[in-house]
Write an enzyme that holds these catalytic residues in place. Structure first.
Site, mmCIF file in Angstrom:
data_model
loop_
_atom_site.group_PDB
_atom_site.id
_atom_site.type_symbol
_atom_site.label_atom_id
_atom_site.label_comp_id
_atom_site.label_asym_id
_atom_site.label_seq_id
_atom_site.Cartn_x
_atom_site.Cartn_y
_atom_site.Cartn_z
ATOM 1 N N LYS A 106 47.273 -0.296 -8.922
ATOM 2 C CA LYS A 106 47.266 -0.003 -7.489
ATOM 3 C C LYS A 106 47.960 -1.136 -6.747
ATOM 4 O O LYS A 106 47.533 -2.289 -6.825
ATOM 5 C CB LYS A 106 45.833 0.155 -6.967
ATOM 6 C CG LYS A 106 45.787 0.279 -5.448
ATOM 7 C CD LYS A 106 44.385 0.411 -4.892
ATOM 8 C CE LYS A 106 44.391 0.079 -3.404
ATOM 9 N NZ LYS A 106 43.049 0.158 -2.802
ATOM 10 N N GLY A 167 37.583 -0.616 4.887
ATOM 11 C CA GLY A 167 36.238 -1.096 5.170
ATOM 12 C C GLY A 167 35.690 -0.695 6.528
ATOM 13 O O GLY A 167 34.590 -1.101 6.889
ATOM 14 N N ALA A 193 41.017 4.333 1.718
ATOM 15 C CA ALA A 193 40.503 3.504 2.817
ATOM 16 C C ALA A 193 40.144 4.334 4.043
ATOM 17 O O ALA A 193 40.849 5.272 4.402
ATOM 18 C CB ALA A 193 41.494 2.418 3.242
ATOM 19 N N ASN A 215 35.410 2.472 -1.438
ATOM 20 C CA ASN A 215 34.548 1.410 -1.963
ATOM 21 C C ASN A 215 33.375 1.165 -1.026
ATOM 22 O O ASN A 215 32.227 1.439 -1.348
ATOM 23 C CB ASN A 215 35.379 0.118 -2.149
ATOM 24 C CG ASN A 215 34.605 -0.992 -2.842
ATOM 25 O OD1 ASN A 215 33.391 -0.929 -3.013
ATOM 26 N ND2 ASN A 215 35.291 -2.026 -3.248
ATOM 27 N N THR A 216 33.691 0.713 0.195
ATOM 28 C CA THR A 216 32.634 0.284 1.117
ATOM 29 C C THR A 216 31.663 1.409 1.469
ATOM 30 O O THR A 216 30.460 1.167 1.619
ATOM 31 C CB THR A 216 33.269 -0.290 2.401
ATOM 32 O OG1 THR A 216 34.294 -1.216 2.020
ATOM 33 C CG2 THR A 216 32.252 -1.007 3.253
#
Lengths: 263, 74
Positions: A106, A167, A193, A215-216
């Site tokens: 990535k 995030g 994202a 992720n977050t």
């Protein structure tokens, strides 16, 4: 729970590798490796993103990610998070290839710390070099259909536009540009994202994206395991809704019960 | 700083000063740090040092090494 045969057969392929799960999860921000591994399991993800960092040579026996998430079972996708120039990103991925032995990576080259917005000039430069060196770069980028085409020409094996800043959990801010990227791309498109909750992931999938990377949204949920499962289900739901073909919208009501035979 | 002791090399490893016996290879360094060479990647003076060659490359005084691995990230 059993999947319908149609859902089971619905795979996607990036750089010659075929996957069933359309959810890619990060491995940052978790309380500990155990929770991280359990969240990956609950998400059903077959690919996880990982970062490349210096080994702590003062404490070489510290637990390592690879002790908890087996790279033989889960595809590690090394990222270049934290890189602000093409050269730094290329250097990081050369090391990642040596550490892991695979070329699916990535690429992200950031423009500034406040927004973590991609620097597309540096990203394109790095993408070209990496593709020439035999890497298969999946590329984090702006939600711009022209930039997406340029990346594809530069050798990107997947286009990964942001839905909102990394995030932030703000959800897909520009559905139009994400749809335009999907329509124009000959490689997989994944929203990378900005996803904050399950409905955001479903929106990305309903737009026709091949997958979602987050992720977050999972790591910072109060119950990360439950959110991981929610994301798994919402990605599947959004994908099914996209394949099913949604109804047209109407400006006014249309009754579902027959008008004939009313008493 | 004490003057250079013959038979010992000064290296910069992950930004830290380290010493190792002259004649040591990259593999010797990785093992002396207690690391599993299968789980790390090494950059030697800004060039990738392929894992298969770690035991063949002799270190020189002043060499700069980066030893990295995979950590959690998004």
């Amino acid at each position: 729970m059993t999947d319908t045969p149609a859902a089971t057969a619905d795979t996607w392929t990036v750089a010659g590798r075929t996957f069933t799960s359309r959810l890619i999860v990060g491995t940052g921000k978790y309380k500990d490796f155990e929770q991280n591994a359990a969240a990956v399991e609950a998400s059903g993800a077959e690919i996880v993103t990982v970062a490349v960092r210096r080994v702590n040579i003062s404490d070489p026996k510290a637990p390592m990610l690879t002790d908890f998430i087996d790279p033989k079972k889960i595809t590690y996708l090394p990222n270049t998070a934290g890189c602000f120039t093409a050269d730094d990103a290329i250097r990081t991925l050369r090391l990642a290839r040596e550490a892991g032995g695979w070329d699916l990576v990535k690429l992200e080259v950031l423009g500034e710390a406040r927004t973590l917005y991609p620097d597309m000039r540096e990203t394109l430069k790095a993408c070209e070099v990496l593709a020439k060196e035999g890497f298969a770069p999946m590329v984090y980028c702006v939600d711009d259909p022209i930039a997406a085409k340029q990346l594809e020409e530069a050798g990107a094996v997947a286009i990964m536009p942001l839905g909102a800043p990394i995030g932030s959990g703000l959800g897909i801010q520009n559905k139009v540009t994400v749809r335009l990227i999907v329509e124009g791309a000959n490689v997989p498109v994944l929203v990378d994202a900005g996803v904050g909750t399950a409905s955001d992931a479903a929106v990305a999938m309903e737009l026709g994206c091949d997958g979602v990377l987050m992720n977050t949204a999972i790591a910072e949920a109060k119950d990360p395991l439950r959110m991981a499962r929610a994301m798994k289900l919402s990605v599947q739901a959004g994908r099914d809704a996209y394949l099913a073909g949604r109804m047209a919208t109407r400006r006014y009501a249309d009754p579902s019960s027959p008008l004939a035979g009313l008493i | 700083m004490a003057p250079e002791t013959s038979g010992e090399l000064k290296l910069t490893v992950n930004g830290e000063m380290r010493r190792i016996a002259a004649g040591a290879t990259i593999a010797d360094l990785v093992e002396s740090l207690g690391l599993n060479p299968q789980k790390v990647a090494v950059e030697h003076n800004a060039e990738i040092a392929p894992r298969s060659t770690l035991a063949d490359v002799a270190l020189a005084d002043g060499d700069v090494l980066e030893i990295v691995h995979f950590v959690g990230g998004g």
